[in-house]
Design a protein around this motif. Structure first.
Motif, mmCIF file in Angstrom:
data_model
loop_
_atom_site.group_PDB
_atom_site.id
_atom_site.type_symbol
_atom_site.label_atom_id
_atom_site.label_comp_id
_atom_site.label_asym_id
_atom_site.label_seq_id
_atom_site.Cartn_x
_atom_site.Cartn_y
_atom_site.Cartn_z
ATOM 1 N N LEU A 1 -0.877 -10.430 7.477
ATOM 2 C CA LEU A 1 -1.990 -10.498 6.542
ATOM 3 C C LEU A 1 -1.673 -9.879 5.185
ATOM 4 C CD1 LEU A 1 -4.852 -9.536 9.009
ATOM 5 C CD2 LEU A 1 -4.812 -11.643 7.687
ATOM 6 N N GLU A 2 -0.808 -8.840 5.154
ATOM 7 C CA GLU A 2 -0.689 -8.033 3.946
ATOM 8 C C GLU A 2 0.019 -8.725 2.790
ATOM 9 O OE1 GLU A 2 1.497 -4.500 4.732
ATOM 10 O OE2 GLU A 2 3.333 -5.539 5.328
ATOM 11 N N GLY A 3 0.855 -9.738 3.041
ATOM 12 C CA GLY A 3 1.566 -10.395 1.953
ATOM 13 C C GLY A 3 2.667 -9.514 1.387
ATOM 14 N N LYS A 4 3.187 -9.874 0.211
ATOM 15 C CA LYS A 4 4.247 -9.106 -0.444
ATOM 16 C C LYS A 4 3.785 -8.733 -1.853
ATOM 17 C CE LYS A 4 8.092 -11.194 2.105
ATOM 18 N NZ LYS A 4 9.364 -11.957 2.002
ATOM 19 N N ASP A 5 3.827 -7.431 -2.136
ATOM 20 C CA ASP A 5 3.403 -6.955 -3.446
ATOM 21 C C ASP A 5 4.329 -7.458 -4.543
ATOM 22 O OD1 ASP A 5 1.338 -5.611 -2.275
ATOM 23 O OD2 ASP A 5 2.361 -3.674 -2.215
ATOM 24 N N GLY A 6 3.778 -7.601 -5.733
ATOM 25 C CA GLY A 6 4.581 -7.958 -6.891
ATOM 26 C C GLY A 6 4.989 -6.718 -7.667
ATOM 27 N N ILE A 7 5.752 -6.914 -8.748
ATOM 28 C CA ILE A 7 6.202 -5.804 -9.605
ATOM 29 C C ILE A 7 5.909 -6.174 -11.049
ATOM 30 C CG2 ILE A 7 8.171 -4.425 -10.370
ATOM 31 C CD1 ILE A 7 9.454 -4.888 -7.669
ATOM 32 N N ASN A 8 5.365 -5.228 -11.794
ATOM 33 C CA ASN A 8 5.070 -5.482 -13.193
ATOM 34 C C ASN A 8 5.124 -4.173 -13.967
ATOM 35 O OD1 ASN A 8 4.432 -7.007 -15.417
ATOM 36 N ND2 ASN A 8 2.224 -6.980 -15.053
ATOM 37 N N TRP A 9 5.332 -4.297 -15.271
ATOM 38 C CA TRP A 9 5.261 -3.128 -16.139
ATOM 39 C C TRP A 9 3.804 -2.740 -16.336
ATOM 40 C CZ3 TRP A 9 9.371 -0.327 -17.466
ATOM 41 C CH2 TRP A 9 10.630 -0.919 -17.442
ATOM 42 N N VAL A 10 3.545 -1.443 -16.248
ATOM 43 C CA VAL A 10 2.208 -0.934 -16.534
ATOM 44 C C VAL A 10 2.327 0.221 -17.521
ATOM 45 C CG1 VAL A 10 1.224 -1.579 -14.302
ATOM 46 C CG2 VAL A 10 2.266 0.670 -14.574
ATOM 47 N N GLU A 11 1.309 0.381 -18.315
ATOM 48 C CA GLU A 11 1.263 1.488 -19.256
ATOM 49 C C GLU A 11 0.357 2.567 -18.685
ATOM 50 O OE1 GLU A 11 0.274 2.317 -23.993
ATOM 51 O OE2 GLU A 11 0.010 0.329 -23.124
ATOM 52 N N LEU B 1 5.365 3.976 -19.952
ATOM 53 C CA LEU B 1 5.547 2.632 -19.411
ATOM 54 C C LEU B 1 6.417 2.715 -18.172
ATOM 55 C CD1 LEU B 1 4.608 -0.199 -20.372
ATOM 56 C CD2 LEU B 1 6.914 -0.557 -21.192
ATOM 57 N N LYS B 2 5.939 2.164 -17.086
ATOM 58 C CA LYS B 2 6.684 2.243 -15.824
ATOM 59 C C LYS B 2 6.546 0.933 -15.056
ATOM 60 C CE LYS B 2 6.102 7.221 -15.122
ATOM 61 N NZ LYS B 2 7.544 7.546 -15.264
ATOM 62 N N LEU B 3 7.519 0.706 -14.177
ATOM 63 C CA LEU B 3 7.390 -0.404 -13.235
ATOM 64 C C LEU B 3 6.476 0.032 -12.099
ATOM 65 C CD1 LEU B 3 10.997 -1.866 -12.991
ATOM 66 C CD2 LEU B 3 8.969 -3.078 -13.761
ATOM 67 N N ASP B 4 5.560 -0.838 -11.719
ATOM 68 C CA ASP B 4 4.615 -0.484 -10.663
ATOM 69 C C ASP B 4 4.376 -1.705 -9.775
ATOM 70 O OD1 ASP B 4 2.913 1.330 -9.349
ATOM 71 O OD2 ASP B 4 1.170 0.419 -10.297
ATOM 72 N N THR B 5 3.965 -1.447 -8.543
ATOM 73 C CA THR B 5 3.681 -2.556 -7.639
ATOM 74 C C THR B 5 2.316 -3.151 -7.955
ATOM 75 O OG1 THR B 5 2.747 -1.040 -6.015
ATOM 76 C CG2 THR B 5 5.070 -1.618 -5.759
ATOM 77 N N ILE B 6 2.219 -4.469 -7.871
ATOM 78 C CA ILE B 6 0.957 -5.180 -8.031
ATOM 79 C C ILE B 6 0.535 -5.647 -6.643
ATOM 80 C CG2 ILE B 6 -0.226 -7.081 -9.152
ATOM 81 C CD1 ILE B 6 0.851 -4.933 -11.066
ATOM 82 N N PRO B 7 -0.572 -5.123 -6.095
ATOM 83 C CA PRO B 7 -0.959 -5.463 -4.718
ATOM 84 C C PRO B 7 -1.133 -6.964 -4.518
ATOM 85 C CG PRO B 7 -2.284 -3.650 -5.561
ATOM 86 C CD PRO B 7 -1.531 -4.202 -6.724
ATOM 87 N N ALA B 8 -0.631 -7.446 -3.388
ATOM 88 C CA ALA B 8 -0.818 -8.858 -3.024
ATOM 89 C C ALA B 8 -2.220 -9.050 -2.468
ATOM 90 C CB ALA B 8 0.210 -9.277 -1.978
ATOM 91 N N MET B 9 -2.718 -10.242 -2.601
ATOM 92 C CA MET B 9 -4.008 -10.572 -2.010
ATOM 93 C C MET B 9 -3.820 -10.721 -0.504
ATOM 94 S SD MET B 9 -6.577 -13.703 -2.914
ATOM 95 C CE MET B 9 -8.141 -13.924 -2.047
ATOM 96 N N ARG B 10 -4.612 -9.986 0.269
ATOM 97 C CA ARG B 10 -4.509 -10.017 1.723
ATOM 98 C C ARG B 10 -5.001 -11.360 2.253
ATOM 99 N NH1 ARG B 10 -3.672 -6.001 5.413
ATOM 100 N NH2 ARG B 10 -4.644 -6.174 7.466
ATOM 101 N N GLY B 11 -4.358 -11.842 3.303
ATOM 102 C CA GLY B 11 -4.759 -13.098 3.910
ATOM 103 C C GLY B 11 -6.154 -13.012 4.514
ATOM 104 N N SER B 12 -6.726 -14.147 4.843
ATOM 105 C CA SER B 12 -8.078 -14.210 5.389
ATOM 106 C C SER B 12 -8.048 -14.404 6.901
ATOM 107 C CB SER B 12 -8.862 -15.350 4.734
ATOM 108 O OG SER B 12 -8.993 -15.143 3.339
ATOM 109 N N ILE B 13 -9.169 -14.113 7.539
ATOM 110 C CA ILE B 13 -9.328 -14.304 8.988
ATOM 111 C C ILE B 13 -10.453 -15.308 9.198
ATOM 112 C CG2 ILE B 13 -9.832 -13.185 11.190
ATOM 113 C CD1 ILE B 13 -8.802 -10.574 9.994
#
Length: 715
Positions: free
Chosen positions: A212-222, A60-72
């Motif tokens: 466009l890239e936004g800010k990634d989130g953080i969550n626990w992942v297995e 179990l580790k903390l990992d980044t959750i990719p943000a949804m990229r903005g649209s053009i």
């Protein structure tokens, strides 16, 4: 004096007291955060274990959750690029209790065969049970490729997925993929993202990547076998923030017009590559930017952004700043100053200078030198007025904004290379070569910006491709047009050069694109390509830059066609025969599309009732009918409808079939709709007149002739 001292000490004490209060508050807050982390890590439980117990097992580790990229988006709000969610379908075989697992494993296997088909029923079932019993394996992906949102909604109803929150074991691993609805149109301008990092690497995607890239989130992942990361729990520790949306100045209707005309000419001329830029004069907003390169299969694709990075000798389009410098310096009347260009070839310091016309032009006025694009004439004028003061000429080039990049808000613009006398490459021929566009490097966009300044009454405008940056519907940043405070030249020079630019089309090197509908102003450019250090005849970089309508310019445009081939005579490879016709085709289509630049038609109708017929999109006619209070259209009307009216109470509507016929009936349609329909059917369209379609050279029905060019008569 004492009271002032006491007051200062009191203020100091108050500040120290406030600082201590703030420090105490931050200390208490830090203790609370630390306590919360301890509580979550050692006391909060998930699936019967604390998070610390999971961490000890190292699964179990903390990992980044990719943000949804903005649209053009395009200028009218059409979607140009967006991120769509896709999902890997996974299954944790040890989450469900034994009774539920064995009661439902057969049904899951049958659904997998029916919907995914990557294995047999027995193959799926055996693998699911094998993972269930394994001591080292538990998680498997049920499909090698990801699925879309709608398919995911169906899978959520399957056993193990329908009770995922209650311990079913069904999992979805979400990823984002970039989707461009108009691709391959404007691909190089819109840009692309790196499949691994998700970062923009070219075009607008790269230029505005941080927005466009936004800010990634953080969550626990297995962590499970194969290095797959499975999100743990439903609530993210830190929610990702969606990226900002970019609203561009691009008009995809204009982009389509530009690409169709460019692709047709490139294919016809077997050219290496080409470029078209359309820009709005007053604002610098780029409406279209097409860049096409010939591929090994002889097809043309967007591979390189020549508009921004295609630096080369511009050729005779550079005679515009040269002639403007001459006019500024001498205040000459270009219709009275003359030079003798002779028989088309002269020698200068051992160098041969030639004109394209066989036998030469003889005696020309300065205006004719420009209109007929005489290299000899430009050289003689430069020799007469600037050879004794070259720095003066170079100063004018700087004044015309030609020595610096345009500063467009996009990465990748190559700076111009304009030599000065301190350059090691400066020689006795430099002034002559530079005067007609050699020994320098400029991009098509930089050349267009110069012509656009002339069209804009002398005020230089920075080209722009992005108008706004938004978060949802909130405008966070608005990019305003940049217009120079001072004009690049005097009003008198501007008046003279505008007449000369129109003269190029009226009776000069581009008279083949003259039209009675509106006036075009511009200049041809044909530069011999530098191959192995030698300018080579027969290998040309051709261009046409200008603006329209010339009397009240709204759009500027430049066309580049590189290395056209296949002509029996060299002159058929020059800009007037290659690049200029593409300019006219694009301008014709824009003129037909944009009613604001069309000539006002006189009302010649009498007071008596008169039968009026027209046709067009049903949605458009519905709005018109409601506004004019005409009889309503039939509810079952198809996409296109024809109508006739002689009075408000005598309106007739009839659906018009478009798709089923090789050549549709276009009678009564506006040019915009007729162009759209025919070009989508692969026809090349020419037209005469203005207004609605009243005649077509190929009759409606089957195309028995096999012809793919059609002439429309408008009235």
């Amino acid at each position: 004096m004492k009271s002032d001292t006491d007051s200062g000490q009191n203020n100091k004490k108050a500040l120290i007291y406030r600082a201590r209060i703030v420090a105490l508050f931050l200390f208490v807050f830090a203790i609370m955060v630390f306590g919360k982390l301890i509580q979550v890590q050692y006391y909060a439980k998930f699936k019967g274990k604390t998070w610390a117990e999971y961490a000890e097992k190292n699964d179990l580790k903390l990992d980044t959750i990719p943000a949804m990229r903005g649209s053009i988006f395009s200028s009218d709000g059409s979607l140009l690029a967006t991120s769509l969610p896709y999902y890997y379908v996974g299954f944790d075989t040890k989450v469900a209790d034994s009774t539920y697992f064995y009661d439902n494993v057969d049904q899951l296997a049958r659904l997998l065969v029916k919907n995914f088909g990557e294995n047999t029923f027995d193959g799926y079932k055996d693998k699911l049970i094998r993972y269930r019993k394994s001591k080292s394996k538990r998680y498997l992906r049920l499909k090698n490729k990801e699925i879309g949102y709608l398919e995911r909604e169906k899978v959520k109803e399957w056993p193990f997925f329908a009770r995922a929150k209650k311990g079913g074991g069904g999992k979805f691993e979400m990823i984002y993929k970039r989707y461009k609805p108009f691709s391959p149109m404007a691909d190089r301008t819109i840009g692309g993202t790196d499949p691994k990092s998700g970062r923009g690497y070219i075009g607008i995607e790269a230029s505005f990547d941080k927005k466009l890239e936004g800010k990634d989130g953080i969550n626990w992942v297995e962590l499970v076998e194969g290095g797959i990361k499975i999100p743990v729990g439903d609530n993210l520790n830190i929610q990702p923030e969606t990226g900002k949306d970019i609203y561009t100045t691009l008009d995809m209707t204009f982009q389509d017009m530009a690409e169709i005309a460019l692709r047709r000419k490139l294919t016809e001329a077997q050219a290496d590559f080409g470029c078209v830029i359309v820009m709005e004069v007053a604002t610098g907003e780029i409406r279209a930017m097409a860049n096409l390169t010939k591929r090994p299969d002889d097809k043309y694709e967007e591979v390189f952004n020549y508009a921004l990075a295609g630096s080369t000798d511009p050729g005779s389009t550079f005679k515009l700043p040269t002639m403007m410098a001459l006019l500024e310096e001498t205040k000459m009347d270009p219709n009275k100053v003359t030079v003798n260009t002779g028989t088309g070839s002269i020698r200068f310091r051992g160098l041969s200078i030639n004109d394209s016309k066989r036998g030469g032009h003889g005696i020309l006025t300065a205006a004719q030198v420009f209109e007929k694009s005489s290299n000899i004439g430009v050289h003689l004028l430069m020799q007469r007025y600037f050879f004794s003061k070259p720095d003066k000429y170079l100063g004018y080039l700087k004044q015309f904004h030609l020595t610096e990049p345009t500063g467009i808000h996009m990465k990748g613009e190559n700076p111009p290379y304009i030599k000065n006398r301190s350059s090691k490459q400066w020689n006795n021929y430099s002034l002559t070569f530079m005067s007609y566009g050699y020994e320098m490097r400029m991009t098509p966009l930089q050349t267009l910006a110069m012509y656009n300044a002339v069209a804009n009454d002398g005020y230089w405008v920075r080209p722009m491709v992005v108008r706004e940056i938004r978060s949802a519907e909130k405008v966070e940043d608005k990019i305003l047009p940049y217009v120079s405070e001072k004009p690049i030249c005097s009003p008198e020079t501007l008046r003279k050069i505008k007449i000369m630019l129109e003269g190029v089309v009226e009776h000069g090197s581009a008279k083949n694109i003259k039209t009675d509908l509106y006036r075009i102003a511009g200049k041809t450019g044909t530069a011999q390509k530098l191959i192995n250090g030698v300018h080579t005849a027969g290998k040309y970089y051709t261009s046409f830059a200008g603006y329209f309508p010339a009397n009240k310019p709204k759009y500027s445009c430049i066309v580049i066609i590189d290395t056209p081939r296949g002509a029996k005579e060299n002159y058929l490879l020059y800009a007037g025969s290659v690049a200029a016709p593409v300019f006219k085709e694009v301008a014709d289509r824009i003129y037909a599309h944009d009613v604001s630049i069309q000539k006002t038609q006189k009302d010649t109708t009498s007071g008596e009732d008169k039968l009026v017929k027209w046709a067009g999109r049903t949605s458009d006619l519905k709005v018109i009918g409601e506004e004019l209070k005409l009889a309503p259209l039939p509810e079952n009307a198809q996409e296109y409808t024809a109508g006739s009216v002689i009075a408000r109470n005598k309106t007739k509507w009839k659906s018009r079939t478009i798709e089923s016929k090789d050549i549709p009936d276009l009678q009564g349609m506006p040019m915009r709709d007729a162009l759209y329909i025919l070009e989508n059917k692969g026809f090349r369209v020419t037209f005469k007149g203005s207004g609605k379609v009243v005649g077509q050279s190929l009759p409606p029905g089957s195309n028995k002739s096999g012809l793919k060019t059609i002439l429309l008569t408008l009235q």
